[in-house]
Design a protein around this motif. Structure first.
Motif, short mmCIF file in Angstrom:
data_model
loop_
_atom_site.label_atom_id
_atom_site.label_comp_id
_atom_site.label_asym_id
_atom_site.label_seq_id
_atom_site.Cartn_x
_atom_site.Cartn_y
_atom_site.Cartn_z
N THR A 1 67.50 28.88 -26.28
CA THR A 1 67.47 28.91 -27.74
C THR A 1 67.12 30.29 -28.30
O THR A 1 67.36 30.55 -29.48
N TYR A 2 66.57 31.17 -27.47
CA TYR A 2 66.26 32.52 -27.92
C TYR A 2 67.50 33.21 -28.48
O TYR A 2 67.40 33.97 -29.46
N TYR A 3 68.66 32.95 -27.91
CA TYR A 3 69.88 33.64 -28.32
C TYR A 3 70.54 33.02 -29.55
O TYR A 3 71.49 33.60 -30.08
N SER A 4 70.07 31.87 -29.98
CA SER A 4 70.67 31.23 -31.16
C SER A 4 69.62 30.80 -32.18
O SER A 4 69.93 30.09 -33.13
N VAL B 1 74.25 33.09 -16.63
CA VAL B 1 75.25 32.86 -17.68
C VAL B 1 74.81 33.48 -19.00
O VAL B 1 75.64 33.99 -19.76
N TYR B 2 73.51 33.47 -19.27
CA TYR B 2 73.01 34.00 -20.54
C TYR B 2 72.63 35.48 -20.48
O TYR B 2 72.46 36.11 -21.52
N VAL C 1 78.71 36.27 -28.34
CA VAL C 1 79.38 35.73 -27.15
C VAL C 1 78.40 34.97 -26.27
O VAL C 1 78.68 33.85 -25.83
N THR C 2 77.23 35.56 -26.00
CA THR C 2 76.27 34.92 -25.11
C THR C 2 75.91 33.49 -25.54
O THR C 2 75.93 32.57 -24.71
N PRO C 3 75.58 33.22 -26.83
CA PRO C 3 75.22 31.85 -27.22
C PRO C 3 76.41 31.00 -27.66
O PRO C 3 76.20 29.88 -28.15
N SER C 4 77.62 31.51 -27.52
CA SER C 4 78.79 30.79 -28.02
C SER C 4 79.09 29.55 -27.17
O SER C 4 78.63 29.45 -26.02
N PRO C 5 79.89 28.63 -27.70
CA PRO C 5 80.25 27.43 -26.93
C PRO C 5 81.37 27.66 -25.92
O PRO C 5 81.85 26.70 -25.32
N LEU C 6 81.77 28.91 -25.74
CA LEU C 6 82.83 29.21 -24.76
C LEU C 6 82.37 28.80 -23.36
O LEU C 6 81.17 28.81 -23.06
N PRO C 7 83.30 28.46 -22.48
CA PRO C 7 82.93 28.14 -21.09
C PRO C 7 82.17 29.29 -20.45
O PRO C 7 82.44 30.47 -20.75
#
Length: 324
Positions: A146-149, A210-211, A278-284
């Motif tokens: 959650t830090y990234y969003s 991933v993050y 990009v990092t917190p996005s819902p992309l795979p």
């Protein structure tokens, strides 16, 4: 003063200046040449006026100097050429000239980071000591994600961009003293490594990667470059080499450091955009990591391939050869 001999000696420069002022478009090397020849022609005009005031030569030189001044002023107004020249030539060339420093620092830091994560993740007591207590695994993972969003993307982007730019600038500025660079890099390494170790120990090492990876490739490389170039500045006065004095060597590498510092602001801007959007996005996960890795690869090609070409272009310029 023999006016005929003076004209014969410098006539080639005047003719070259005449050609440059009539061209509508100049590449960065030609623009630099225009400025240099204009300055020389202005000096020649002053000498001729004071020593041999020949009316014809004075008129021709005055016209040429005025034309050179007008051409320089015209190109300086609302021109993107200096920016383009910096991006395509000066910045990548500076990265290339310092490549062995930042490649070495990057390899050392990455190896040390993985070693720290591997070692500490097997020792929960060290993690508890670092965080003050044994972190709750679920809360740790949730807080990390959650830090990234947690904040709006625009606000988060501004904060991380400024923070990373300040850290990189501190590494560069303190490089002349050398030791502060090691402290700044080590502090950053410990913060990232201990969080990584805690995530791995909690069974969330894949989430950590991933993050971190989408923006971390560019972000960490920029910080390592800042630290490495800072160390190069410090080394310049310790071992200036046989051709330069300590002061000359320090000035030379400090100028290189300023070029790198300005260029890294743009690189960190891209890294900040990746971290915020990009990092917190819902992309795979693989897409997010792939975007970061792809941009990192492009940056390395820019620094090493384009940088080498820009460095060789600078060496082949006549004014560069004459100033050695």
């Amino acid at each position: 003063m023999d006016l005929d001999a003076y004209v014969a000696e410098h006539g080639g420069e005047w003719r070259r200046l005449e050609v440059l002022v009539t061209q509508r478009r100049l590449n960065p090397a030609e623009a630099d040449e225009l400025v240099l020849l204009y300055q020389r022609a202005a000096t020649h005009l002053s000498i001729v006026r004071s020593r041999t005031p020949d009316a014809v030569v004075l008129a021709d030189l005055s016209r040429l100097v005025l034309a050179g001044r007008a051409a320089i002023s015209r190109r300086q107004r609302l021109s993107w050429r200096p920016v383009a020249g910096f991006v395509t030539t000066r910045f990548p060339a500076a990265l290339y000239r310092t490549r062995w420093w930042w490649i070495t620092v990057t390899m050392i830091m990455m190896t040390a980071g993985w070693a720290l994560i591997s070692y500490v993740s097997q020792r929960p007591d060290l993690i508890a000591t670092y965080f003050g207590q044994r972190p709750d695994e679920a809360a740790l993972v949730d807080n990390f994600v959650t830090y990234y969003s947690e904040y709006r993307a625009e606000t988060f982007f501004s904060a991380v961009w400024v923070n990373n730019a300040m850290l990189t600038a501190q590494c560069l500025a303190s490089g002349v003293l050398i030791l502060p660079v090691f402290y700044l890099l080590a502090s950053n390494l410990i913060a990232i490594g201990m969080m990584g170790a805690a995530m791995v120990e909690a069974g969330a090492g894949d989430i950590y990667l991933v993050y971190i990876a989408p923006h971390g490739f560019l972000e960490l490389t920029s910080v390592f470059i800042g630290g490495a170039v800072g160390l190069r500045i410090g080394w310049s006065w310790i071992a200036p080499g046989p051709l330069l004095s300590r002061r000359q060597s320090l000035v030379h590498w400090a100028k290189e450091g300023m070029i790198v510092a300005v260029g890294l602001v743009g690189v960190l801007l891209v890294a900040g955009l990746l971290e915020a959007y990009v990092t917190p996005s819902p992309l795979p996960p693989m897409v997010r990591v792939g975007i970061g890795a792809g941009l990192w690869g492009l940056f390395l090609a820019y620094a090493l391939v384009r940088g080498r070409a820009a460095h060789l272009e600078g060496q082949s310029r006549p004014d560069a050869l004459s100033s050695r």
